[in-house]
Motif scaffolding. Sequence first.
Motif, short mmCIF file in Angstrom:
data_model
loop_
_atom_site.label_atom_id
_atom_site.label_comp_id
_atom_site.label_asym_id
_atom_site.label_seq_id
_atom_site.Cartn_x
_atom_site.Cartn_y
_atom_site.Cartn_z
N PRO A 1 43.78 91.14 34.67
CA PRO A 1 43.04 90.12 33.92
C PRO A 1 42.19 90.72 32.80
CG PRO A 1 41.88 90.59 35.95
CD PRO A 1 43.14 91.43 35.98
N VAL A 2 42.83 91.39 31.86
CA VAL A 2 42.12 92.02 30.75
C VAL A 2 42.87 91.76 29.45
CG1 VAL A 2 41.07 93.84 32.16
CG2 VAL A 2 43.31 94.23 31.08
N ASP A 3 42.12 91.80 28.34
CA ASP A 3 42.73 91.72 27.02
C ASP A 3 41.74 92.31 26.02
OD1 ASP A 3 44.66 91.26 25.11
OD2 ASP A 3 44.86 89.12 25.55
N TYR A 4 42.18 92.38 24.76
CA TYR A 4 41.30 92.93 23.72
C TYR A 4 41.62 92.27 22.39
CZ TYR A 4 45.20 95.76 21.88
OH TYR A 4 46.39 96.17 21.33
N VAL A 5 40.75 92.52 21.41
CA VAL A 5 40.98 92.00 20.06
C VAL A 5 40.97 93.16 19.07
CG1 VAL A 5 39.99 89.72 20.55
CG2 VAL A 5 38.51 91.55 19.69
N TRP A 6 41.71 92.99 17.97
CA TRP A 6 41.74 94.01 16.93
C TRP A 6 40.55 93.89 15.98
CZ3 TRP A 6 43.89 98.29 17.57
CH2 TRP A 6 45.16 98.44 18.14
N ASP A 7 39.93 92.72 15.94
CA ASP A 7 38.83 92.51 14.99
C ASP A 7 37.75 93.57 15.16
OD1 ASP A 7 39.41 89.52 13.93
OD2 ASP A 7 39.91 89.70 16.05
N GLY A 8 37.48 94.32 14.09
CA GLY A 8 36.42 95.33 14.11
C GLY A 8 36.76 96.59 14.86
N ALA A 9 37.98 96.72 15.35
CA ALA A 9 38.36 97.92 16.09
C ALA A 9 38.19 99.16 15.21
CB ALA A 9 39.80 97.82 16.56
N VAL A 10 37.71 100.24 15.82
CA VAL A 10 37.50 101.50 15.09
C VAL A 10 38.69 102.41 15.40
CG1 VAL A 10 35.98 103.47 14.70
CG2 VAL A 10 35.00 101.23 15.26
N VAL A 11 39.51 102.65 14.39
CA VAL A 11 40.76 103.38 14.56
C VAL A 11 40.61 104.82 14.08
CG1 VAL A 11 43.19 103.53 13.85
CG2 VAL A 11 42.13 101.29 14.30
N GLY B 1 38.69 107.71 29.89
CA GLY B 1 39.45 106.60 29.32
C GLY B 1 39.77 105.50 30.31
N ASN B 2 39.78 105.83 31.60
CA ASN B 2 40.15 104.84 32.62
C ASN B 2 38.97 104.01 33.12
OD1 ASN B 2 42.89 105.52 32.64
ND2 ASN B 2 42.58 107.15 34.13
N ALA B 3 37.76 104.54 32.98
CA ALA B 3 36.60 103.93 33.64
C ALA B 3 36.30 102.51 33.15
CB ALA B 3 35.38 104.82 33.48
N ALA B 4 36.22 102.31 31.84
CA ALA B 4 35.88 100.98 31.33
C ALA B 4 36.97 99.95 31.63
CB ALA B 4 35.60 101.05 29.82
N PRO B 5 38.26 100.27 31.38
CA PRO B 5 39.30 99.29 31.73
C PRO B 5 39.31 98.94 33.22
CG PRO B 5 40.17 100.93 30.23
CD PRO B 5 38.82 101.41 30.63
N GLN B 6 39.11 99.94 34.07
CA GLN B 6 39.14 99.67 35.51
C GLN B 6 37.95 98.81 35.92
OE1 GLN B 6 41.84 100.63 37.34
NE2 GLN B 6 40.96 99.15 38.79
N ALA B 7 36.80 99.02 35.28
CA ALA B 7 35.63 98.20 35.60
C ALA B 7 35.88 96.74 35.25
CB ALA B 7 34.40 98.72 34.84
N LEU B 8 36.60 96.48 34.17
CA LEU B 8 36.96 95.11 33.82
C LEU B 8 37.92 94.52 34.86
CD1 LEU B 8 37.58 95.37 29.95
CD2 LEU B 8 35.58 94.41 31.10
N VAL B 9 38.91 95.30 35.26
CA VAL B 9 39.88 94.83 36.26
C VAL B 9 39.18 94.50 37.57
CG1 VAL B 9 41.86 95.50 37.68
CG2 VAL B 9 41.81 96.09 35.25
#
Length: 360
Positions: A251-261, A220-228
Amino acid sequence: MSDRSLTRRGVIGAFGAMALAQPSSVSAQSNERIVVASYGGRMQDSQRAAYFEPFAKETGIAVTDATGITLAKIRAMVASKNVEWDVFLATHEELVSLAEAGLLEKIDYGQLSKATMGEIDPRLVHEYGVGSQYYASVIAYNTRKYSKDNHPKSWSDVWNATKFPGPRILPAGSYQLRPIEPALLADGVPAEKLYPLDLERAYASLSKIRPNVIKWVSSGNAAPQALVDGEADIAIANHGRIAQLRDEGAPVDYVWDGAVVTGSFWAIPKGAKNYKNSLKFIEFASRADRQVDFATRMPYGPSNMKASEALPAKLVRDNPVAAENRSKVIFMDAHSWALKTGGKSVLERNIEMWNRWIRT
């Protein structure tokens, strides 16, 4: 056995019918102990503070927490009758698949608080598990590369490396946040026709974006950290970790559009050694006060509806099931992942296809 979640009436009726382990820092007042397995990282740190340690303090039942959850490990533990865990966290589709395979203990709702269970969102109440939280796979991006006005806003945008250039980081097909639904949506499958899943089409779509993916990750940490770190500009990521980092100034953000919940569930493996104490833990972790505490540490959506209503305003924007977000997201169909062909579920077939695809 039905693999469908119980309705609220069913829950009330049930009442009427009456890896690496880290010990909790709170010492219990008795020799009773349970082992709870989760996914590690910041999420498990938050669970330790909101659930494990307060439970031990309140009940005198010590909690040892573990990591390393895989379907293969659960099957092996149950088959060998050497079940190391008492409670573990399962995704919705994993829960359904494991229940179908007879690898879980039924939840005896008659031993749980009627009031607390009545507060759990009916979509996250199942005869073999109790929902712990909602979370989502979202389109995340580096805000130094892309502004709030100019960033990927759909899965087809994520797949469009001409319009939105830059390295991508995506989850491995064998990870709990699989890229299958995003791949199909990017390929033009309408949300209302997403299920049943066309795995062949999904992997053909993944092959299109593959040249732009620098890494396929299984944490869970790998993708966010790669963005940072600037290693990637665009990612499929867990919304909770992105929200944490954003709020910390990254310096990261996200959008809810199309999110798979989807949701996670507390489940008890077949043959667990401490069934009654496992139920006590599940009830404790289902309480509104505990889930609000957890959400302030890790911004997931509570399964307890009273907890959702009690969230501070600043946390509502990161709740997948908040009214302002529900119209933008897609709820995963966990039962489609459990459908079997030739004796194998879609979940199992996907793992096999992923292992072949990633080696080619």
